[in-house]
Write an enzyme that holds these catalytic residues in place. Structure first.
Site, PDB file in Angstrom:
ATOM      1  N   GLN A   1       0.339  -3.982   5.248  1.00 35.63           N
ATOM      2  CA  GLN A   1       1.235  -3.323   5.565  1.00 35.63           C
ATOM      3  C   GLN A   1       1.411  -2.889   6.887  1.00 35.63           C
ATOM      4  O   GLN A   1       2.492  -2.470   7.604  1.00 35.63           O
ATOM      5  CB  GLN A   1       1.140  -1.915   4.825  1.00 35.63           C
ATOM      6  CG  GLN A   1       1.203  -2.073   3.367  1.00 35.63           C
ATOM      7  CD  GLN A   1       2.842  -2.322   2.804  1.00 35.63           C
ATOM      8  OE1 GLN A   1       3.589  -2.284   3.815  1.00 35.63           O
ATOM      9  NE2 GLN A   1       2.951  -2.716   1.526  1.00 35.63           N
TER      10      GLN A   1
ATOM     11  N   CYS B   1       3.047  -3.250  -7.445  1.00 33.05           N
ATOM     12  CA  CYS B   1       1.913  -3.912  -8.321  1.00 33.05           C
ATOM     13  C   CYS B   1       1.398  -3.129  -9.728  1.00 33.05           C
ATOM     14  O   CYS B   1       1.204  -3.457 -10.573  1.00 33.05           O
ATOM     15  CB  CYS B   1       0.725  -4.233  -7.576  1.00 33.05           C
ATOM     16  SG  CYS B   1       0.929  -5.027  -5.946  1.00 33.05           S
TER      17      CYS B   1
HETATM   18  N1  PLP Z   1      -2.307  -5.289   0.388  1.00 37.91           N
HETATM   19  C1  PLP Z   1      -1.305  -4.285   0.619  1.00 37.91           C
HETATM   20  C2  PLP Z   1      -1.916  -3.181   1.281  1.00 37.91           C
HETATM   21  C3  PLP Z   1      -0.139  -4.378   0.191  1.00 37.91           C
HETATM   22  O1  PLP Z   1       0.953  -3.556   0.353  1.00 37.91           O
HETATM   23  C4  PLP Z   1       0.274  -5.649  -0.695  1.00 37.91           C
HETATM   24  C5  PLP Z   1       1.546  -5.855  -1.436  1.00 37.91           C
HETATM   25  O2  PLP Z   1       1.847  -4.910  -2.145  1.00 37.91           O
HETATM   26  C6  PLP Z   1      -0.837  -6.619  -0.982  1.00 37.91           C
HETATM   27  C7  PLP Z   1      -2.196  -6.261  -0.177  1.00 37.91           C
HETATM   28  C8  PLP Z   1      -0.581  -7.903  -1.620  1.00 37.91           C
HETATM   29  O3  PLP Z   1       0.140  -8.654  -0.858  1.00 37.91           O
HETATM   30  P1  PLP Z   1       1.018  -9.876  -1.697  1.00 37.91           P
HETATM   31  O4  PLP Z   1       2.066  -9.476  -2.335  1.00 37.91           O
HETATM   32  O5  PLP Z   1       1.048 -10.898  -0.612  1.00 37.91           O
HETATM   33  O6  PLP Z   1      -0.121 -10.622  -2.628  1.00 37.91           O
END
Ligand code: PLP
Length: 389
Positions: free
Chosen positions: A178, A322
């Site tokens: 982020q 998520c």
């Molecule tokens: N780490 C953080 C802090 C995030 O905000 C996200 C996304 O939601 C992720 C990891 C995972 O990213 P990605 O969608 O590329 O797998």
């Protein structure tokens, strides 16, 4: 639709889309087929992107490795470091406010013998550096602390954490998904050993991201998660997704060349009006150093599950994308000591360079009237206002 869910994902930039198109149509060569021109064209485009990404974080292109996104990057780092270093030690330090990609993976490693210490988190979403220093043990192999939190925007002190890690000869991995492109951090000089990124958080395509691994005098060893061909020096097998990598390079280049300047002003305007015009609201971690684009707001006694369906023109989120299917209160807010009731009444708004003041004005008006309607029909709100709760 007023899109205020940019920490979940962002709109793709037109320049990014246009840069990707040739690699989805005529330039379809495999970037590993260096024997012919089409393969070499794809290869060169990938290396150009690697350079743009390295520029954004102050790294050397040789320190950048592509993955399918931040989740894969996090899995690679945590599983790969544990596989390689567990003979030296099994202790990993982290917090309960990390992204689920970190927490779920660490749960799995715990079953394989890893010992995880969770640092306490204060009301502002921050750690205490003394706690970190004290929790380092002789068998600590990794400190895993994110740079900016996806739900609250809280920024942890990367340089100070890196100093403790380096002093104790422990690897420091930061989930910078982020933060990259939103903060002007130079990761090379920050002292972090490993960090990760994802294109779709920065107006690039979904399904592409990567890892930065510092080249130290003593190389950092990470077992590959995905084995196959010799791509990424054997660290990550699989045919390159040239178009997505090109899109990510373009998105990161734009973030360097055209940084967004109005975000903090817009976010502060939004927060001030919400606080002034809707009673019994609060901004989580308002006093903390936060990302310019993120507001996590509690509307007391108004459940986000009830409020969000009423705001049909606004995209926002309770918790991270998520986990937003979950009915449980946010693990980030509860780890900060916020009650389950308040956590269930909290919503994350995240802005982008495309957000306008007019959009915020409409959003504020709609939020105000939906909150007022829900409260006017709520017996709990009446009891609360009569001091009977
Ligand atoms: N780490 C953080 C802090 C995030 O905000 C996200 C996304 O939601 C992720 C990891 C995972 O990213 P990605 O969608 O590329 O797998």
């Amino acid at each position: 639709m007023i899109y205020l869910d940019n920490n979940a994902t962002t709109r793709i930039d037109d320049d990014v889309f246009n840069a990707m198109l040739p690699f989805l149509r005529e330039e379809y060569g495999n970037a590993s087929s260096l024997q012919h021109k089409m393969g070499r064209t794809a290869h060169q485009a990938i290396e150009k992107s690697r350079q743009s990404i390295a520029n954004l974080i102050g790294a050397n292109p040789k320190e950048i490795f592509f993955t399918s996104g931040a989740t894969e990057a996090i899995n690679s780092v945590l599983r790969g470091v544990f596989a390689r270093y567990q003979a030296i030690g099994k202790h990993i330090i982290t917090t309960k406010t990390e992204h689920k990609a970190v927490l779920t993976t660490l749960e799995i490693l715990e079953k394989q013998g890893a010992e995880i210490s969770f640092l306490p988190i204060d009301q502002n979403g921050n750690i205490n550096l003394d706690d970190l220093e004290k929790s380092v043990r002789a068998d600590t192999i990794l400190i895993c602390l994110m740079h900016a939190n996806n739900e609250t925007g809280v920024v942890l002190p990367l340089e100070a954490i890196a100093e403790i890690a380096n002093k104790n000869n422990v690897l420091f991995f930061s989930d910078t998904t982020q933060a990259i492109g939103k903060l002007s951090t130079n990761y090379e000089t920050s002292g972090v050993d490993i960090c990760c990124f994802s294109a779709h958080k920065l107006h690039g395509p979904k399904g592409i991201g990567g890892i930065y691994i510092r080249r130290k005098s003593r190389p950092i060893q990470i077992e590959p998660l995905i084995t196959g061909g010799k791509q990424e020096n054997g660290f990550r097998g699989g045919t390159y997704d040239t178009a997505s990598i090109v899109g990510m390079g373009e998105a990161f280049e734009t973030a360097v060349l055209k940084p967004s300047t109005k975000l903090a002003e817009l976010r502060n305007y939004f927060e001030e009006r919400i606080i002034d015009e809707i009673e019994d609201t609060a901004i989580h971690a308002r006093q903390a150093i936060r990302l310019n684009n993120t507001s996590n707001i509690v509307f007391k006694h108004v459940k986000s599950a009830e409020l969000m369906p009423k705001l049909t023109n606004i995209a926002m989120s309770s918790g991270s994308a998520c986990v937003s299917g979950d009915r449980d209160p946010s693990h980030v807010l509860t780890a900060m000591g916020i009650s389950a009731e308040d956590a269930l009444c909290s919503i994350r708004f995240s802005l982008s360079k495309y957000t306008t003041k007019q959009e915020l004005d409409i959003a504020i008006m709609e939020i105000k009237s939906a909150v007022a309607k829900i409260r006017s029909e709520s017996p709990i709100w009446q009891l609360y206002k009569s001091n009977l709760l």
